[in-house]
Design a protein around this motif. Structure first.
Motif, PDB file in Angstrom:
ATOM      1  N   THR A 212       0.852  -1.185   0.000  1.00 17.30           N
ATOM      2  CA  THR A 212       0.000   0.000   0.000  1.00 17.30           C
ATOM      3  C   THR A 212       0.891   1.239   0.000  1.00 17.30           C
ATOM      4  N   VAL A 213       0.300   2.387  -0.280  1.00 15.17           N
ATOM      5  CA  VAL A 213       1.074   3.629  -0.226  1.00 15.17           C
ATOM      6  C   VAL A 213       1.672   3.816   1.160  1.00 15.17           C
ATOM      7  N   GLY A 228      11.477   7.748   8.276  1.00 19.93           N
ATOM      8  CA  GLY A 228      10.413   8.276   9.129  1.00 19.93           C
ATOM      9  C   GLY A 228       9.206   8.745   8.349  1.00 19.93           C
ATOM     10  N   GLY A 229       8.911   8.054   7.255  1.00 18.76           N
ATOM     11  CA  GLY A 229       7.815   8.474   6.398  1.00 18.76           C
ATOM     12  C   GLY A 229       6.442   8.091   6.916  1.00 18.76           C
ATOM     13  N   VAL A 230       5.472   8.954   6.666  1.00 17.40           N
ATOM     14  CA  VAL A 230       4.059   8.675   6.959  1.00 17.40           C
ATOM     15  C   VAL A 230       3.230   9.184   5.790  1.00 17.40           C
ATOM     16  N   TRP A 231       2.123   8.525   5.545  1.00 17.00           N
ATOM     17  CA  TRP A 231       1.225   8.904   4.460  1.00 17.00           C
ATOM     18  C   TRP A 231       0.043   9.672   5.030  1.00 17.00           C
ATOM     19  N   ASN A 232      -0.081  10.927   4.633  1.00 17.51           N
ATOM     20  CA  ASN A 232      -1.183  11.775   5.069  1.00 17.51           C
ATOM     21  C   ASN A 232      -2.359  11.548   4.125  1.00 17.51           C
ATOM     22  N   LYS A 237      -0.487  13.156   0.729  1.00 20.46           N
ATOM     23  CA  LYS A 237       0.909  13.553   0.595  1.00 20.46           C
ATOM     24  C   LYS A 237       1.771  12.759   1.563  1.00 20.46           C
ATOM     25  N   ALA A 238       2.955  12.368   1.096  1.00 16.57           N
ATOM     26  CA  ALA A 238       3.905  11.662   1.954  1.00 16.57           C
ATOM     27  C   ALA A 238       4.797  12.670   2.666  1.00 16.57           C
ATOM     28  N   GLU A 239       5.042  12.431   3.945  1.00 12.03           N
ATOM     29  CA  GLU A 239       5.887  13.320   4.739  1.00 12.03           C
ATOM     30  C   GLU A 239       7.007  12.503   5.374  1.00 12.03           C
ATOM     31  N   TYR A 240       8.240  13.060   5.360  1.00 13.28           N
ATOM     32  CA  TYR A 240       9.412  12.335   5.845  1.00 13.28           C
ATOM     33  C   TYR A 240      10.243  13.198   6.788  1.00 13.28           C
ATOM     34  N   LYS A 241      10.933  12.526   7.708  1.00 10.77           N
ATOM     35  CA  LYS A 241      11.889  13.225   8.560  1.00 10.77           C
ATOM     36  C   LYS A 241      13.180  13.487   7.790  1.00 10.77           C
ATOM     37  N   ILE A 242      13.572  12.519   6.940  1.00 16.60           N
ATOM     38  CA  ILE A 242      14.711  12.697   6.037  1.00 16.60           C
ATOM     39  C   ILE A 242      14.285  12.227   4.653  1.00 16.60           C
ATOM     40  N   THR A 243      14.836  12.817   3.621  1.00 12.47           N
ATOM     41  CA  THR A 243      14.472  12.439   2.253  1.00 12.47           C
ATOM     42  C   THR A 243      15.100  11.099   1.895  1.00 12.47           C
ATOM     43  N   PRO A 244      14.292  10.108   1.518  1.00 14.98           N
ATOM     44  CA  PRO A 244      14.848   8.796   1.147  1.00 14.98           C
ATOM     45  C   PRO A 244      15.584   8.857  -0.186  1.00 14.98           C
ATOM     46  N   ASP A 245      16.279   7.765  -0.519  1.00 14.46           N
ATOM     47  CA  ASP A 245      17.026   7.742  -1.773  1.00 14.46           C
ATOM     48  C   ASP A 245      16.986   6.338  -2.373  1.00 14.46           C
ATOM     49  N   LYS A 246      17.529   6.222  -3.561  1.00 14.67           N
ATOM     50  CA  LYS A 246      17.529   4.966  -4.321  1.00 14.67           C
ATOM     51  C   LYS A 246      18.668   4.079  -3.825  1.00 14.67           C
ATOM     52  N   GLU A 247      18.401   3.330  -2.751  1.00 17.36           N
ATOM     53  CA  GLU A 247      19.426   2.526  -2.102  1.00 17.36           C
ATOM     54  C   GLU A 247      18.880   1.162  -1.701  1.00 17.36           C
ATOM     55  N   THR A 248      19.786   0.214  -1.503  1.00 18.00           N
ATOM     56  CA  THR A 248      19.397  -1.068  -0.937  1.00 18.00           C
ATOM     57  C   THR A 248      19.077  -0.856   0.544  1.00 18.00           C
ATOM     58  N   PRO A 249      18.196  -1.671   1.126  1.00 20.44           N
ATOM     59  CA  PRO A 249      17.686  -2.936   0.600  1.00 20.44           C
ATOM     60  C   PRO A 249      16.452  -2.832  -0.296  1.00 20.44           C
ATOM     61  N   LEU A 250      15.861  -1.638  -0.443  1.00 23.66           N
ATOM     62  CA  LEU A 250      14.631  -1.533  -1.221  1.00 23.66           C
ATOM     63  C   LEU A 250      14.874  -1.384  -2.720  1.00 23.66           C
ATOM     64  N   TRP A 251      15.824  -0.555  -3.101  1.00 21.55           N
ATOM     65  CA  TRP A 251      16.003  -0.205  -4.504  1.00 21.55           C
ATOM     66  C   TRP A 251      17.317  -0.734  -5.055  1.00 21.55           C
ATOM     67  N   TYR A 276      11.651   6.635  -5.558  1.00 21.74           N
ATOM     68  CA  TYR A 276      12.692   6.326  -4.577  1.00 21.74           C
ATOM     69  C   TYR A 276      12.936   7.468  -3.600  1.00 21.74           C
ATOM     70  N   ASN A 277      12.656   8.710  -4.019  1.00 22.58           N
ATOM     71  CA  ASN A 277      12.880   9.841  -3.110  1.00 22.58           C
ATOM     72  C   ASN A 277      11.636  10.195  -2.305  1.00 22.58           C
ATOM     73  N   GLY A 278      10.650   9.285  -2.330  1.00 21.87           N
ATOM     74  CA  GLY A 278       9.499   9.426  -1.455  1.00 21.87           C
ATOM     75  C   GLY A 278       8.270  10.065  -2.047  1.00 21.87           C
ATOM     76  N   GLY A 279       8.359  10.593  -3.253  1.00 23.33           N
ATOM     77  CA  GLY A 279       7.203  11.227  -3.868  1.00 23.33           C
ATOM     78  C   GLY A 279       6.104  10.225  -4.187  1.00 23.33           C
ATOM     79  N   VAL A 280       4.859  10.671  -4.094  1.00 17.97           N
ATOM     80  CA  VAL A 280       3.702   9.816  -4.376  1.00 17.97           C
ATOM     81  C   VAL A 280       2.757  10.562  -5.307  1.00 17.97           C
ATOM     82  N   TRP A 281       2.365   9.899  -6.407  1.00 17.99           N
ATOM     83  CA  TRP A 281       1.458  10.519  -7.369  1.00 17.99           C
ATOM     84  C   TRP A 281       0.494   9.485  -7.931  1.00 17.99           C
ATOM     85  N   PRO A 282      -0.704   9.919  -8.329  1.00 17.91           N
ATOM     86  CA  PRO A 282      -1.623   9.008  -9.021  1.00 17.91           C
ATOM     87  C   PRO A 282      -1.255   8.913 -10.495  1.00 17.91           C
TER      88      PRO A 282
END
Length: 312
Positions: A212-213, A228-232, A237-251, A276-282
């Motif tokens: 899920t989102v 520290g991401g949460v989905w509002n 809109k997604a909100e983060y404590k730090i901006t994620p990046d394209k890294e393992t273990p996810l990417w 990968y940087n946390g943005g969410v769009w339809p």
């Protein structure tokens, strides 16, 4: 035509092309490190950067340089290139292509045809130097960011404990493809994935699914630390404590895929994607560009076959 008028026309052309080339230089530099720069080879990354993301900037610089030396030849090339884009590249004659492409290129071509900017060396310095400076300034911080990405080379199934959510993420293969698929195909593949996530079976098993989102956002990380991401849901809109990046273990840092489908639907025609940087769009569920794929997930259980446990 007086020399003063020729000088004004010439500098108008130089300024306009510098602005256009500069805008494309900024866009290309940013996009290159956003969706490009995924090859292991430095040479291939540089090639992709200039051929795909900075090609229009280079075209404007080259055409302008020719125009400064050979005004009528360069002016003709500008007009011809505008016609080529309209009739062959976009393959359509519409109000938009004529107004946004053909007419501006024709005007620039005529300005260079009749214009004579003086001093010419200064014109060369402006048309070449400004876009290259923009490329340099906008690329350095992004290049540093990309060079610092975490990549442990482990693309097996991974347990990722995020911000209040723990999931098993599928290994590289059918449950984590390197090419684009539609939302419908992604859900279909997930439902047929084997227990270890390496095979698409003929039966509907429903072991794996799309995240899920909220799950995807909560799992995002940077430099091995959960973002520290949460989905509002209200603001969507997604909100983060730090901006994620394209890294393992996810990417996979060496994959062209930078967007994933999620199970969360925006409406009957669109579903949310996460980058990968946390943005969410339809996005339309039928879209399948090469950089939009998915990574299946499942709940953690005792028989999960894993290569490593990630707990942050």
């Amino acid at each position: 035509m007086s020399e003063k008028t020729k000088n004004r026309l010439g500098w108008t052309a130089v300024i306009l092309t510098t602005i256009i080339a500069g805008i494309w230089a900024l866009w290309g530099s940013v996009e290159n490190f956003h969706e490009g720069w995924y090859f292991e080879s430095f040479i291939r990354n540089i090639g992709l950067m200039f051929l795909q993301y900075l090609s229009l900037t280079m075209i404007f610089i080259i055409l302008s340089s020719i125009s400064l030396r050979l005004p009528r030849v360069g002016g003709s090339l500008f007009i011809g290139f505008g016609l080529y884009l309209c009739f062959f590249f976009f393959n359509r004659i519409t109000f938009t292509t004529v107004v946004m492409i053909t007419i501006p290129f024709t005007i620039l071509g005529l300005f260079y045809w009749f214009g004579r900017p003086r001093p010419r060396r200064l014109a060369y310095a402006v048309i070449i130097g400004v876009p290259l400076l923009i490329i340099l300034v906008s690329s350095i911080p992004n290049a540093i960011r990309v060079s610092e990405r975490v990549n442990d080379g482990n693309f097996d199934a991974r347990i990722v404990t995020g911000n209040g959510v723990t999931l098993v993420w599928a290994p590289e293969g059918p449950g984590w493809p390197e090419k684009g698929v539609t939302w419908y195909d992604a859900k279909e593949i997930c439902s047929h994935l084997s227990e270890d996530g390496t095979t698409v079976t003929d039966s509907v098993l429903n072991i794996w699914r799309l995240p899920t989102v909220d799950e995807a956002v909560r799992s995002m990380a940077r430099h091995g630390k959960n973002a520290g991401g949460v989905w509002n849901k209200t603001a969507k809109k997604a909100e983060y404590k730090i901006t994620p990046d394209k890294e393992t273990p996810l990417w996979n840092v060496h994959s062209m895929v930078i967007y994933w489908w999620t199970a969360t639907e925006a409406d009957s025609e669109k579903a949310y994607i996460v980058t990968y940087n946390g943005g969410v769009w339809p996005r339309l569920k039928t879209r399948c560009p090469g950089y939009l794929a998915f990574r299946a997930v499942k709940k953690l259980n005792k028989i999960s076959i894993l290569s490593e446990t990630e707990s942050k």
